[in-house]
Design an enzyme around this catalytic site. Structure first.
Site, PDB file in Angstrom:
ATOM      1  N   ASP A  49      62.623  33.315  59.140  1.00  0.00           N
ATOM      2  CA  ASP A  49      63.475  33.033  57.977  1.00  0.00           C
ATOM      3  C   ASP A  49      63.644  34.311  57.160  1.00  0.00           C
ATOM      4  OD1 ASP A  49      64.526  30.613  56.116  1.00  0.00           O
ATOM      5  OD2 ASP A  49      63.614  32.173  54.865  1.00  0.00           O
ATOM      6  N   TYR A  54      66.917  40.066  51.089  1.00  0.00           N
ATOM      7  CA  TYR A  54      65.571  40.601  51.348  1.00  0.00           C
ATOM      8  C   TYR A  54      65.637  42.049  51.833  1.00  0.00           C
ATOM      9  CZ  TYR A  54      64.190  35.601  51.440  1.00  0.00           C
ATOM     10  OH  TYR A  54      63.992  34.264  51.166  1.00  0.00           O
ATOM     11  N   LYS A  79      70.716  34.200  55.040  1.00  0.00           N
ATOM     12  CA  LYS A  79      71.307  33.513  53.882  1.00  0.00           C
ATOM     13  C   LYS A  79      72.375  34.377  53.206  1.00  0.00           C
ATOM     14  CE  LYS A  79      66.637  31.642  53.138  1.00  0.00           C
ATOM     15  NZ  LYS A  79      65.676  32.737  53.288  1.00  0.00           N
ATOM     16  N   HIS A 112      72.343  30.725  49.676  1.00  0.00           N
ATOM     17  CA  HIS A 112      70.987  30.995  49.189  1.00  0.00           C
ATOM     18  C   HIS A 112      70.661  30.236  47.899  1.00  0.00           C
ATOM     19  CE1 HIS A 112      67.733  34.366  49.491  1.00  0.00           C
ATOM     20  NE2 HIS A 112      67.227  33.296  48.924  1.00  0.00           N
TER      21      HIS A 112
HETATM   22  P1  NAD Z   1      54.232  31.522  50.351  1.00  0.00           P
HETATM   23  O1  NAD Z   1      53.901  30.254  49.677  1.00  0.00           O
HETATM   24  O2  NAD Z   1      54.410  31.556  51.846  1.00  0.00           O
HETATM   25  O3  NAD Z   1      53.105  32.511  49.880  1.00  0.00           O
HETATM   26  C1  NAD Z   1      52.959  33.783  50.426  1.00  0.00           C
HETATM   27  C2  NAD Z   1      51.650  34.361  49.883  1.00  0.00           C
HETATM   28  O4  NAD Z   1      50.562  33.525  50.303  1.00  0.00           O
HETATM   29  C3  NAD Z   1      51.439  35.720  50.520  1.00  0.00           C
HETATM   30  O5  NAD Z   1      51.749  36.699  49.598  1.00  0.00           O
HETATM   31  C4  NAD Z   1      49.985  35.737  50.872  1.00  0.00           C
HETATM   32  O6  NAD Z   1      49.299  36.536  49.961  1.00  0.00           O
HETATM   33  C5  NAD Z   1      49.490  34.325  50.729  1.00  0.00           C
HETATM   34  N1  NAD Z   1      48.983  33.823  52.021  1.00  0.00           N
HETATM   35  C6  NAD Z   1      49.682  33.671  53.181  1.00  0.00           C
HETATM   36  N2  NAD Z   1      48.887  33.174  54.135  1.00  0.00           N
HETATM   37  C7  NAD Z   1      47.662  33.000  53.589  1.00  0.00           C
HETATM   38  C8  NAD Z   1      46.429  32.519  54.080  1.00  0.00           C
HETATM   39  N3  NAD Z   1      46.305  32.101  55.337  1.00  0.00           N
HETATM   40  N4  NAD Z   1      45.365  32.476  53.222  1.00  0.00           N
HETATM   41  C9  NAD Z   1      45.496  32.883  51.948  1.00  0.00           C
HETATM   42  N5  NAD Z   1      46.651  33.338  51.401  1.00  0.00           N
HETATM   43  C10 NAD Z   1      47.728  33.407  52.219  1.00  0.00           C
HETATM   44  O7  NAD Z   1      55.520  32.134  49.610  1.00  0.00           O
HETATM   45  P2  NAD Z   1      56.910  32.753  50.023  1.00  0.00           P
HETATM   46  O8  NAD Z   1      56.761  33.939  50.886  1.00  0.00           O
HETATM   47  O9  NAD Z   1      57.654  32.928  48.759  1.00  0.00           O
HETATM   48  O10 NAD Z   1      57.611  31.585  50.856  1.00  0.00           O
HETATM   49  C11 NAD Z   1      57.694  31.579  52.272  1.00  0.00           C
HETATM   50  C12 NAD Z   1      59.082  31.919  52.738  1.00  0.00           C
HETATM   51  O11 NAD Z   1      60.048  31.057  52.132  1.00  0.00           O
HETATM   52  C13 NAD Z   1      59.561  33.312  52.323  1.00  0.00           C
HETATM   53  O12 NAD Z   1      58.956  34.347  53.040  1.00  0.00           O
HETATM   54  C14 NAD Z   1      61.046  33.169  52.530  1.00  0.00           C
HETATM   55  O13 NAD Z   1      61.355  33.246  53.900  1.00  0.00           O
HETATM   56  C15 NAD Z   1      61.286  31.770  51.999  1.00  0.00           C
HETATM   57  N6  NAD Z   1      61.705  31.767  50.570  1.00  0.00           N
HETATM   58  C16 NAD Z   1      62.958  31.309  50.278  1.00  0.00           C
HETATM   59  C17 NAD Z   1      63.402  31.267  48.972  1.00  0.00           C
HETATM   60  C18 NAD Z   1      64.771  30.742  48.677  1.00  0.00           C
HETATM   61  O14 NAD Z   1      65.253  30.866  47.537  1.00  0.00           O
HETATM   62  N7  NAD Z   1      65.443  30.138  49.634  1.00  0.00           N
HETATM   63  C19 NAD Z   1      62.587  31.724  47.923  1.00  0.00           C
HETATM   64  C20 NAD Z   1      61.311  32.186  48.245  1.00  0.00           C
HETATM   65  C21 NAD Z   1      60.886  32.185  49.571  1.00  0.00           C
END
Ligand code: NAD
Length: 279
Positions: A49, A54, A79, A112
């Site tokens: 994704d 990004y 997106k 998005h």
């Molecule tokens: P997330 O909830 O996946 O959190 C990521 C954080 O969690 C990382 O920085 C890491 O430090 C921590 N983490 C990951 N694995 C872990 C583990 N096993 N143990 C402990 N900590 C851990 O947040 P995200 O990246 O914002 O969301 C995931 C994906 O969603 C994004 O990468 C993106 O592709 C998508 N996204 C979309 C939008 C949108 O507006 N459509 C907005 C934000 C994110």
């Protein structure tokens, strides 16, 4: 290396299938994206994704090309950013994303954010239909849409979005929008599935107790909660160990009681922006 267990798939309302667990690359440094996505593909992820905003579509594309994985085994989402919602811009934007990704088509193209101050998300959605018809996106969907906005694009077009990608984690479970979406054949993609690390989700006793009971980590329990809820999910990490940990969730199942105790953590609290405020 042994062949990893593939993620289960869900069938979208247009007949295409999507791996329910993928890898997200929000805030992955463009200079590191190729290496990190390569790690994810080696671990077994087949769903990536990304988004134009990004700035790392080229790194995703390089990792895909270098992997040698057949195109039809991958599911790639990108997106359309808010300032490109005018139809002529949307057509240019998908071409730019495809060029950066080195692909002929994406599996899923999303608006998005609704960006309500622009007031043109319905026009953008009609452009998305054309992009699908041109074969540049297999499936089309939206992100961060509220229920009235979903209703508006469904009523104003011939296509129901296949997904709505929204902030969703145990403290912000988004029940109203999920119920509406599922009743209309729209799958829910949960972004920020681990709460973006912005609250003590992984230390909450309901989560850690389930982790201990199953010999898994708190993050694996939260990912399982998403999968068993029916959400599509793509946690992000830059760390290969955690990338592997987050994919190692197919050998256990939360009990109904464990699911209920995590369901009870919903407090309606966002960790990120309200969709009305992103324009
Ligand atoms: P997330 O909830 O996946 O959190 C990521 C954080 O969690 C990382 O920085 C890491 O430090 C921590 N983490 C990951 N694995 C872990 C583990 N096993 N143990 C402990 N900590 C851990 O947040 P995200 O990246 O914002 O969301 C995931 C994906 O969603 C994004 O990468 C993106 O592709 C998508 N996204 C979309 C939008 C949108 O507006 N459509 C907005 C934000 C994110």
């Amino acid at each position: 290396m042994s062949t990893p267990t593939p993620a289960p798939t869900l069938t979208l309302n247009d007949g295409f299938t999507i791996p329910q667990l993928g890898f997200g690359v929000f805030k992955v440094d463009p200079a590191e994206t190729e290496r990190i996505v390569t790690d994810a593909l080696e671990v077994g992820y087949r769903h990536i994704d990304t988004a134009a905003i990004y700035g790392n579509e080229e790194g995703v594309g390089r990792a895909i090309a270098a992997s040698g994985i057949p195109r039809d085994e991958l599911f790639i989402t990108t997106k359309l950013w808010n300032d490109r919602q005018a139809p002529a811009e949307a057509h240019k934007a998908i071409d730019e994303s495809l060029a950066k990704l080195g692909l002929d088509y994406v599996d899923l193209y999303l608006i998005h954010w609704p960006a309500p101050k622009n007031g043109i998300y319905l026009e953008a959605w009609l452009a998305m239909e054309e992009i699908k018809a041109a074969g540049k996106a297999r499936s089309i969907g939206v992100s961060n849409f509220l229920v009235p906005q979903l209703e508006e694009i469904i009523a104003g077009s011939n296509t129901v979005p296949v997904v709505n990608q929204i902030e969703l984690h145990p403290a912000f479970a988004q029940r109203e929008i999920s119920t509406f979406a599922r009743a209309n054949g729209i799958e829910i993609e949960a972004w920020g599935p681990l709460g973006q690390g912005k609250y003590e989700l992984l230390e909450l006793p309901d989560v850690t107790a389930a982790a201990e009971a199953h010999g898994k980590t708190a993050a694996q329990v939260v990912i399982r909660w998403h999968l068993q809820t029916g959400n599509i999910v793509f946690p992000k990490s830059n760390n290969r160990g955690r990338i592997a940990e987050n994919f190692d969730v197919f050998d256990f199942e939360l009990t109904a009681d464990e699911m209920a105790s995590i369901d009870a953590l919903d407090s309606g609290k966002r960790v990120a922006s309200h969709p009305d405020d992103v324009n």
